[in-house]
Design an enzyme around this catalytic site. Structure first.
Site, short mmCIF file in Angstrom:
data_model
loop_
_atom_site.label_atom_id
_atom_site.label_comp_id
_atom_site.label_asym_id
_atom_site.label_seq_id
_atom_site.Cartn_x
_atom_site.Cartn_y
_atom_site.Cartn_z
CD GLU A 131 -36.25 14.35 7.55
OE1 GLU A 131 -35.49 14.25 8.53
OE2 GLU A 131 -36.36 15.40 6.89
CD GLU A 252 -39.39 18.82 6.78
OE1 GLU A 252 -40.16 18.04 7.40
OE2 GLU A 252 -38.20 18.99 7.10
#
Length: 455
Positions: A131, A252
């Site tokens: 991220e 994810e």
């Protein structure tokens, strides 16, 4: 599936749950992967665990992976036949907080990769960062710098695995929320014909925060189901234009972030967003879908203390066993509340359907119509196999799922229940109950695209 804190590796339930997928891809990573160091080489003076520190990035200080623990994990992975995707620390050596500046210091990761290789541990993929793309979560790296760091990691992997004693792992990144312009800039930072990443990995939490008290209603609201379709289409187009040799994975996805919501994302109702989004991803060419998480939080496929499967585990297992990788075009003619997907059956020439009835009151009768001239019926096979999933006592927040009316529970030895289908004559009507999920195997329906020669 993402691994989160598997401490009791000796649990027979955990071992059986992983072995059932044979093999299962396990991603080891998440927010703290970019804070952890590896206890190899002269860099680490004392290998300390994470400690809470609100002043530090992601709210933790320290963090070190002892090689003894890494050895233990790899013995476990080998025993259960898991394929490991490991997320590397992509922030080491950078300065700044909300915008990470400067190049990646690859020394610690290089030592760790070499140790892993020299021990003979097979890694399916090395993942770079978590991220950090686009605006990032907590901090971000520019696309140009990220590309330079990926080139460095590619060089390390090629050098370490040059002896060909082990298969060379994939290089995957950025494992963040999709930002179209950042992704385009990232690919354009590579020279023409130079290798980039092998897989573009994306994160998805389309339901918002787990604390939302309205989460159950959101799951059954098709507007939340539909909204990711545009993103999948954009990703597909971006790769076609800028990274044609790169696959897309959902790296994810937990539905609702910040650990989900108890009795929602770990209950039967969760299957409606989960299976629909996984099927939607496949329909746009996405090659893998990593559930957040296997163990951990309220979105885990397994209970965090007993490791017994939550309802979504059984949905994932039926998908794994029944749905092949070839996706067939599918359309529901009469209702938007019935979602349908069709794949070539896994290892067969037949077809498998996934049917999700979002309607609370209507029983749908499904008639399968085909338009292709290359479809044939196998007269020797006159039965279909149906797997109907419903919640115990009709309660969508139940953590016990029924398969064709029978509860699915592990036995005293930690063994999973057999997932037996209901065998039905092909002439009988195919009915899908309100707020239920069904997998239906049609072995007698032969489509040219599903020829066994393609498997």
């Amino acid at each position: 599936m993402q691994n989160a804190g598997m401490s009791d590796l000796s649990s027979p339930v955990l071992q059986h749950a992983i072995k059932a997928f044979s093999p299962l891809k396990l991603r080891l990573g998440g927010s703290l992967q970019d804070r952890i160091l590896y206890d190899i080489g002269d860099l680490i003076k004392e290998c300390k665990p994470f400690s809470v520190d609100s002043s530090r990035l992601f709210g933790f200080n320290g963090g070190c992976l002892p090689m003894g623990r890494w050895d233990e994990l790899n013995i476990f992975f080998q025993s259960v036949g898991a394929q490991v995707v490991f997320g590397l620390n992509a922030l080491y050596g950078r300065r700044g907080h909300y915008s990470s500046l400067g190049p990646w210091n690859s020394t610690n990761s290089r030592n760790f990769i070499k140790y892993t290789h020299d021990q003979g541990y097979k890694i399916s993929a090395w993942e770079f960062g978590n991220e950090l793309s686009g605006h990032g979560v907590g901090t971000a790296i520019s696309a140009k710098q990220y590309a330079a760091d990926v080139k460095e990691l590619r060089k390390i992997i090629e050098e370490v695995y040059a002896d060909e004693t082990l298969p060379q792992p994939l290089l995957i990144a950025p494992d963040g929320f999709y930002d179209e312009q950042w992704t385009i800039d990232f690919f354009e930072a590579f020279e023409k014909d130079s290798p980039t990443i092998d897989v573009l990995t994306l994160h998805l939490y389309s339901l918002g925060p787990g604390v939302d008290p309205d989460l159950k209603r959101k799951i059954l609201n098709l507007s939340y189901v539909y909204k990711e379709a545009k993103m999948f289409q954009n990703v597909k187009q971006t790769l076609q234009e800028h990274g044609p040799s790169v696959d897309a994975w959902v790296g994810e996805a937990g539905g609702a972030y910040n650990s989900g919501h108890h009795l929602v994302t770990d209950a039967f109702v969760s299957g409606f967003w989960y299976l629909d989004q996984m099927a939607m991803a496949a329909s746009y060419g996405t090659k893998a879908y990593c559930r957040q998480s296997l163990v951990g939080g309220n979105y885990g496929l397994l209970n965090t203390t007993t490791f017994e499967p939550n309802p979504d585990y059984y949905g994932a297992l039926l998908w794994h066993r029944l749905m092949g990788t070839k996706v067939l075009n599918t359309k529901v003619m009469d209702s938007q509340l019935l979602r349908a997907y069709a794949h070539c059956g896994k290892g067969t020439e037949g077809v498998t359907l996934l049917l999700l009835n979002f309607c609370p009151s209507t029983v749908y009768q499904v008639d399968v119509l085909t338009q292709s001239a290359s479809v044939s019926m196998d007269a020797r096979k006159t039965e279909r196999m149906e797997y109907h999933l419903t919640p115990k006592d009709g309660d969508l927040t139940s953590q016990i799922v029924l398969l064709n009316g029978e509860p699915l529970q592990v036995n005293k030895q930690g063994e999973l229940p057999l997932l037996r289908p209901k065998v039905v004559a092909d002439s009988a009507p195919l009915l899908v109950d309100p707020l239920s999920i069904a997998f239906v195997s049609l072995p007698y329906l032969h489509v040219a695209a599903c020829s066994l020669s393609r498997w």
